[in-house]
Design a protein around this motif. Structure first.
Motif, PDB file in Angstrom:
ATOM      1  N   GLU A 113       0.892  -1.231   0.032  1.00 34.05           N
ATOM      2  CA  GLU A 113      -0.092   0.078   0.050  1.00 34.05           C
ATOM      3  C   GLU A 113       0.938   1.172  -0.061  1.00 34.05           C
ATOM      4  O   GLU A 113       0.537   2.456  -0.502  1.00 34.05           O
ATOM      5  CB  GLU A 113      -0.815  -0.007   1.261  1.00 34.05           C
ATOM      6  CG  GLU A 113      -0.224  -0.100   2.605  1.00 34.05           C
ATOM      7  CD  GLU A 113       0.036  -1.184   3.169  1.00 34.05           C
ATOM      8  OE1 GLU A 113       0.070  -1.572   4.389  1.00 34.05           O
ATOM      9  OE2 GLU A 113       0.047  -2.352   2.286  1.00 34.05           O
ATOM     10  N   GLU A 116       2.173   1.788  -3.476  1.00 32.47           N
ATOM     11  CA  GLU A 116       1.261   2.164  -4.599  1.00 32.47           C
ATOM     12  C   GLU A 116       0.856   3.818  -4.113  1.00 32.47           C
ATOM     13  O   GLU A 116       0.451   4.665  -5.028  1.00 32.47           O
ATOM     14  CB  GLU A 116      -0.154   1.610  -4.306  1.00 32.47           C
ATOM     15  CG  GLU A 116      -0.336   0.036  -4.864  1.00 32.47           C
ATOM     16  CD  GLU A 116      -1.468  -0.563  -4.323  1.00 32.47           C
ATOM     17  OE1 GLU A 116      -2.216   0.051  -3.421  1.00 32.47           O
ATOM     18  OE2 GLU A 116      -1.626  -1.882  -4.464  1.00 32.47           O
ATOM     19  N   THR A 142       4.320  -5.588  -6.651  1.00 34.25           N
ATOM     20  CA  THR A 142       4.053  -4.316  -6.588  1.00 34.25           C
ATOM     21  C   THR A 142       5.314  -3.637  -7.033  1.00 34.25           C
ATOM     22  O   THR A 142       5.512  -2.498  -7.633  1.00 34.25           O
ATOM     23  CB  THR A 142       3.459  -3.886  -5.231  1.00 34.25           C
ATOM     24  OG1 THR A 142       2.472  -4.744  -4.895  1.00 34.25           O
ATOM     25  CG2 THR A 142       3.067  -2.309  -5.509  1.00 34.25           C
ATOM     26  N   VAL A 146       6.339  -0.788 -10.102  1.00 34.35           N
ATOM     27  CA  VAL A 146       6.524   0.619 -10.039  1.00 34.35           C
ATOM     28  C   VAL A 146       8.082   0.801 -10.832  1.00 34.35           C
ATOM     29  O   VAL A 146       8.127   1.761 -11.538  1.00 34.35           O
ATOM     30  CB  VAL A 146       7.034   0.766  -8.482  1.00 34.35           C
ATOM     31  CG1 VAL A 146       7.789   2.368  -8.345  1.00 34.35           C
ATOM     32  CG2 VAL A 146       5.726   0.787  -7.558  1.00 34.35           C
TER      33      VAL A 146
END
Length: 396
Positions: A113, A116, A142, A146
Motif C-alpha cells: 500500500e 502504491e 508491486t 513501480v
C-alpha cells in the motif's frame, strides 16, 4: 510584524510574506506575522512533518520542532497523498527522497500500500533495489510494477535519440573506399577531392570515393557495459540497464552487460528486459573492479571493434595495479575504453581521484555523464574520436 500590517501591504508583498512564512515554518521569531489558512496551512503541515526537525530555534510553544511522520504507515500514506495534492511531481520526488533519508522510512516501502502511494522516479527505484533482499513476496510484484513504470518512461525518453545517434556513428565508422553508387557519402567525397576542382567546368573530379558500409548486414561493434553495483551507484545502475536494453535492440551492436561488487555477474541473457536486469543486481557491498575487468577482457574477441564502458566511482577494493594493467592492455589491443564516474543527472559523485588520474594517464579519462550525453559519448567511442568530456568543475 502585526497582522493588520500584513493585511495592509500590497498583494505582491503579501505573497512574498506568505512564501517566507512557508519557508521559515512559523513561530514567533519568523518575523512575518503571517497566518496560514486552508490549503496553505495543510501545505505547511506537510512540510513541518518532514523538515520541522531541522528548523533552527524553537516552535511557537517554546518546544523543539520535530518531524511528525514517525514510523506509522497510515500516517506516511496520508502524508504521501497530501504532498501529491499540494506540490508538483518534481517537488514530490525530492520530498519523498528526503523522507527516506531523514526519517528512515525505507523499511515502510516493503508494504504494497505504501508503494502504491509514492511518486515513482529513478531514486525510488534505487531504494527498492537496495531493499530487494528483505522485501516479502507479497510486495515484490508491486515493486516490479513501480520499477517497470519508471523504466518504460526512461526508455521512451532515451531510446529514439540513442538509436539515431549510434546508427549514424556506425555508418560513419564503416566507410569504405570503393562504395557502390548508392552508398557514396557525397559530402565527404566532395571535400576530399576539392583539390581536383576544375573551374572551367565548375565541377570536382572525384578521384577518391568515400562511402558507407551497409550497416544492417552484420554486427559491427561489440559493447561491454561493466557496471559497479555498490550502493552509491544506484541511479547509474538504473540508467545503464535501460541503455543496455536499447543497445541490445540494435542488430549492428553486440551488447554484453556485466554488474559487479566483489563478485561478477553477467546479466547479458536478461538484457532485453531492464527490469529483470535491475532485480538481478544486489546494490551494496564492496568493489573489485580488477576482477570485473578481468572477466570483461576474457569475453573480448574483436578488440579493434570493441567498446568497454566502465561505470564506477573507482573506489577499488581489489588489486589497483592489476586493474590499471588490464586497462592498458585492452587499450593497446585496440579496445576503446570509456570510464564513467556516474551515469545520472546528479553530476560528479564522490570518487577516487588517484585512480581517476591514473586512468587519465592511460588515455581513459574518467568523468560523470548525464543520460542525455551518453549517446554522444558512445558515438564518439564507436567512431574512435575524442570523447565529449564535460567540464568536471561544473559537475561538482
Amino acid at each position: 510584524m502585526s497582522n493588520w500590517m500584513a493585511e495592509s501591504v500590497d498583494p505582491a508583498q503579501a505573497e512574498r510574506l506568505r512564501r517566507w512564512r512557508l519557508v521559515l515554518g512559523g513561530g514567533g521569531a519568523d518575523g512575518t506575522g503571517q497566518e496560514l489558512r486552508g490549503q496553505d496551512a495543510a501545505m505547511d503541515g506537510a512540510l513541518t512533518s518532514l523538515y520541522g526537525q531541522s528548523k533552527a530555534g524553537k516552535g511557537a510553544d517554546g518546544g523543539k520542532r520535530s518531524a511528525g511522520l514517525g514510523a506509522s504507515a497510515p500516517a506516511v500514506a496520508r502524508w504521501l497523498g497530501d504532498i501529491r495534492t499540494y506540490f508538483p511531481s518534481s517537488v514530490v520526488q525530492v520530498m519523498q527522497r528526503d523522507a527516506i533519508d531523514r526519517l528512515g522510512l525505507s523499511s515502510l516501502l516493503v508494504e504494497p500500500e505504501m508503494l502504491e502511494a509514492v511518486e515513482a522516479d529513478v531514486h525510488l527505484v534505487g531504494t527498492l533495489l537496495s531493499l530487494n533482499k528483505v522485501m516479502p513476496e507479497t510486495t515484490k510484484e508491486t515493486a516490479r510494477a513501480v520499477v517497470r513504470k519508471v523504466v518504460e518512461q526512461l526508455e521512451k525518453k532515451l531510446a529514439t535519440r540513442t538509436r539515431a545517434t549510434l546508427t549514424g556513428a556506425l555508418d560513419r565508422s564503416a566507410r569504405i573506399s570503393r562504395p557502390r553508387h548508392r552508398d557514396i557519402d557525397w559530402d565527404r567525397t566532395i571535400r576530399a577531392n576539392l583539390k581536383n576542382y576544375l573551374p572551367e567546368y565548375r565541377t570536382v573530379v572525384p578521384e577518391r570515393l568515400i562511402g558507407y558500409g551497409r550497416a544492417a548486414q552484420s554486427v559491427k561493434k561489440d559493447v561491454v557495459l561493466c557496471i559497479d553495483q555498490s550502493g552509491s551507484m544506484a541511479a547509474s545502475v538504473v540508467y545503464a540497464s535501460v541503455f543496455g536494453a536499447v543497445l541490445a535492440s540494435m542488430r549492428a551492436i553486440n551488447t554484453r552487460l556485466v554488474v559487479f561488487d566483489t563478485s561478477v555477474v553477467d546479466l547479458t541473457d536478461q538484457i532485453d528486459d531492464p527490469v529483470d536486469v535491475l532485480f538481478g543486481t544486489q546494490l551494496g557491498g564492496g568493489t573489485d573492479i580488477n576482477r570485473a575487468l578481468a572477466y570483461c577482457q576474457s569475453k573480448i574477441t574483436r578488440p579493434a571493434e570493441t567498446v568497454v564502458v566502465l561505470i564506477s566511482d573507482l573506489y577499488e577494493g581489489g588489486i589497483r595495479d592489476e586493474m590499471l594493467k588490464r586497462v592498458a592492455a585492452m587499450k593497446a589491443s585496440g579496445v576503446q575504453f570509456v570510464t564513467l564516474l556516474a551515469l545520472s543527472d546528479e553530476g560528479a559523485p564522490a570518487y577516487d581521484r588517484d585512480h581517476a588520474a591514473a586512468l587519465a594517464a592511460l588515455g581513459a579519462p574518467a568523468f560523470a555523464c548525464t543520460p542525455d550525453l551518453f549517446p554522444d559519448v558512445m558515438a564518439a567511442a564507436i567512431e574512435k574520436r575524442s570523447l565529449p568530456i564535460p567540464d568536471m568543475a561544473e559537475q561538482q
